[in-house]
Design an enzyme around this catalytic site. Structure first.
Site, PDB file in Angstrom:
ATOM      1  N   GLU A 117      55.177  32.679  34.459  1.00 55.71           N
ATOM      2  CA  GLU A 117      54.560  33.661  33.678  1.00 55.71           C
ATOM      3  C   GLU A 117      54.774  34.846  33.142  1.00 55.71           C
ATOM      4  OE1 GLU A 117      50.585  33.763  30.504  1.00 55.71           O
ATOM      5  OE2 GLU A 117      50.772  32.347  32.151  1.00 55.71           O
ATOM      6  N   ASP A 121      42.272  42.906  43.304  1.00 55.65           N
ATOM      7  CA  ASP A 121      42.363  43.975  43.162  1.00 55.65           C
ATOM      8  C   ASP A 121      40.836  44.870  43.115  1.00 55.65           C
ATOM      9  OD1 ASP A 121      41.983  46.227  40.444  1.00 55.65           O
ATOM     10  OD2 ASP A 121      41.319  44.336  39.129  1.00 55.65           O
ATOM     11  N   ILE A 122      40.944  46.404  43.694  1.00 50.69           N
ATOM     12  CA  ILE A 122      39.807  47.277  43.663  1.00 50.69           C
ATOM     13  C   ILE A 122      39.887  47.900  42.789  1.00 50.69           C
ATOM     14  CG2 ILE A 122      38.876  48.197  45.862  1.00 50.69           C
ATOM     15  CD1 ILE A 122      40.520  46.705  48.308  1.00 50.69           C
ATOM     16  N   ASP A 123      39.018  48.053  42.309  1.00 52.84           N
ATOM     17  CA  ASP A 123      39.099  49.609  41.281  1.00 52.84           C
ATOM     18  C   ASP A 123      37.561  50.340  41.605  1.00 52.84           C
ATOM     19  OD1 ASP A 123      38.236  50.782  38.694  1.00 52.84           O
ATOM     20  OD2 ASP A 123      39.690  48.960  38.125  1.00 52.84           O
ATOM     21  N   GLY A 179      48.200  52.744  39.927  1.00 54.59           N
ATOM     22  CA  GLY A 179      48.754  53.787  38.449  1.00 54.59           C
ATOM     23  C   GLY A 179      47.371  54.801  38.177  1.00 54.59           C
TER      24      GLY A 179
END
Length: 490
Positions: A95, A160-162, A212
């Site tokens: 997908e 995911d690390i934010d 990004g």
């Protein structure tokens, strides 16, 4: 050599706008226009200009490498070839989702080849696109099959690390902001997670990609990882998750034996703290202890003001009321005292408490504090489910113009998101300079050049990605050869 990970072997968990009708084979005028853009306009290039983003998709995004990465199972793939190697179900049943300029979100797109994917991206010119799981049927054909039989069957394990999850402990930036200083929290998280995923779970093909803006993503492409069911993914997350509790929770690390008796930390935590699973009584420093001193105490100086050091005091052993009161009195009287000095005060008190209290009360509490301020803060929900979609590598972040580039975990501490992540404007300035120097022909030739990125600062990131893809393909071939030999064994 690490063994394959099975769900039963996992350890217990720890506490659309109008079509643009763009034809890739009929874009000479656009290429010519972009090649002739003046330097003054190049300085202002950003993703708000749809023609700029469209040109990036056409000339610079490494489409074939993305195909090889997702496809995994490739017969006769040649990285230097411009032809399309045979696509497996890993690609044809994959997908893709698009976020368009008007914020419309298009899901369940699937493609037979990377060229077909590229053509659709050029037609839609999305702000970004995301990658999802491999389904039991082609996502574009989902309405032709029974709803109950359409389900995800394979997907890379992702993390995911934010940076926003570190807002309560970083002092240099907040919210969507990020700089080289607070990137240190992300860097140590990558260092610890990369080591745990490789050593404790035996995974090999880890791809770390800058988001990004203010975070980083990890994609694990090992065949054993891709086929893990959701319960196994949840178990991995539970194993890696140490920081728990929302913004209102004062103490976010609660490990057994932290206050009443000497505890034996799991080897992965002991390795992260002390650098070795055999370390005794904190005799050496691992990545977390180094980060605590260098980032939390020295650089961020997290405990300098009253808010910071009162939070620190609340994490000390609650039974040590007299010592805590003495520390607070001293710190209130000396507001300019640095975080490093305050931590030294705690170490001095712990040393004077006697060997037993130091070992069973103070040391566990201090280790929990180091873990709370330095251990990776992962978005658990992203990793738990196979059907989660995640932004593709090499797309451009619409707010910053920065490209989501793969990073080397061994050099993660040297990366500066402000200066090292290429922006779309910088890439076209590089390309324009290469054209002026005669390294690249004009737009007519550029449209037939699938490796135009070689003339830009994107080159080392694509080359790193190529090496990652090659390793995956090589392991797939070796596994197939091994299976073929097994069938001939009689």
């Amino acid at each position: 050599m690490p063994t394959a990970v099975r769900s039963t072997d996992l350890p217990p968990a720890r506490p659309p706008p109008p079509d643009m009708d763009v034809d890739e084979d009929d874009d000479f005028e656009l290429d010519k226009a972009m090649a002739g853009v003046e330097e003054a306009r190049l300085q202002a290039l950003d993703t708000s200009d749809p023609m700029v983003l469209l040109s990036y998709y056409r000339h610079l995004l490494p489409w074939k490498n993305i195909f090889l990465w997702l496809n995994r199972d490739v017969e006769g793939a040649n990285m230097a070839s411009t032809s399309s190697p045979g696509a497996s179900r890993n690609f044809t049943h994959r997908e893709f989702a698009f976020t368009l300029a008007n914020e419309a979100y298009l899901r369940y797109n699937s493609y037979a080849t990377w060229q077909e994917l590229k053509r659709d991206v050029l037609r839609l010119n999305p702000q970004r696109f995301e990658i999802g799981p491999v389904y039991s049927a082609k996502p574009k054909d989902r309405k032709t099959v029974q709803k109950t039989s359409f389900k995800p069957v394979s997907r890379e394990v992702v993390f995911d690390i934010d940076m926003t999850d570190y807002d309560e402990i970083r002092t240099c930036c907040s919210g969507k902001g990020i700089c080289k200083r607070c990137w240190g929290f992300i860097a140590v998280a990558v260092e610890v997670l990369d080591q745990a995923l490789r050593l404790d779970f035996g995974f090999k093909h880890l791809l770390w990609v800058y988001s990004g803006r203010r975070g980083i993503h990890c994609w694990i492409s090992d065949e054993e990882a891709c086929t893990l069911p959701d319960d196994a993914r949840k178990a991995i997350v539970g194993w890696l998750e140490v920081i728990k509790g929302g913004a209102s929770a004062v103490k976010k690390v609660n490990l057994a034996g932290s206050s009443t008796s000497a505890r034996q930390l799991h080897p992965s935590l002991r390795r992260a703290l002390d650098g070795s699973v055999d370390a005794v009584d904190g005799a050496s420093d691992g990545p977390l202890k180094r980060a605590f001193v260098d980032i939390v105490l020295k650089d961020q100086d997290v405990f300098r003001d009253a808010t910071g050091y009162n939070r620190l005091l609340a994490l000390l052993p609650s039974v040590e009321t007299e010592a805590i009161a003495r520390l607070k009195s001293n710190w209130d009287a000396q507001p300019a005292r640095s975080s490093l000095d305050k931590w030294q005060d705690i170490m001095t008190i712990a040393a004077k408490a006697g060997e037993m209290r130091a070992r069973t009360t103070w040391r566990p509490a201090m280790e929990d504090i180091i873990l709370q301020y330095t251990y990776p803060r992962i978005d658990a929900e992203v990793s738990k489910h196979m059907n989660h979609l995640l932004k593709a590598p090499f797309v451009v972040h619409p707010a910053t113009g920065r490209v989501c580039v793969p990073l080397d975990p061994r050099q993660i501490h040297q990366f500066d998101p402000d200066s090292d992540a290429p922006t779309i404007g910088e890439l076209f300035r590089d390309l324009n300079a290469a054209q002026k120097a005669g390294e690249v022909d004009d737009g007519a030739a550029l449209k037939d050049n699938p490796t135009a990125w070689e003339h830009t600062r994107l080159k080392p990131f694509v080359q790193r990605f190529e090496r990652h893809c090659s390793a995956i393909v090589r392991q797939t071939r070796e596994a197939k050869r091994g299976q073929a030999l097994d069938t001939m064994d009689f």
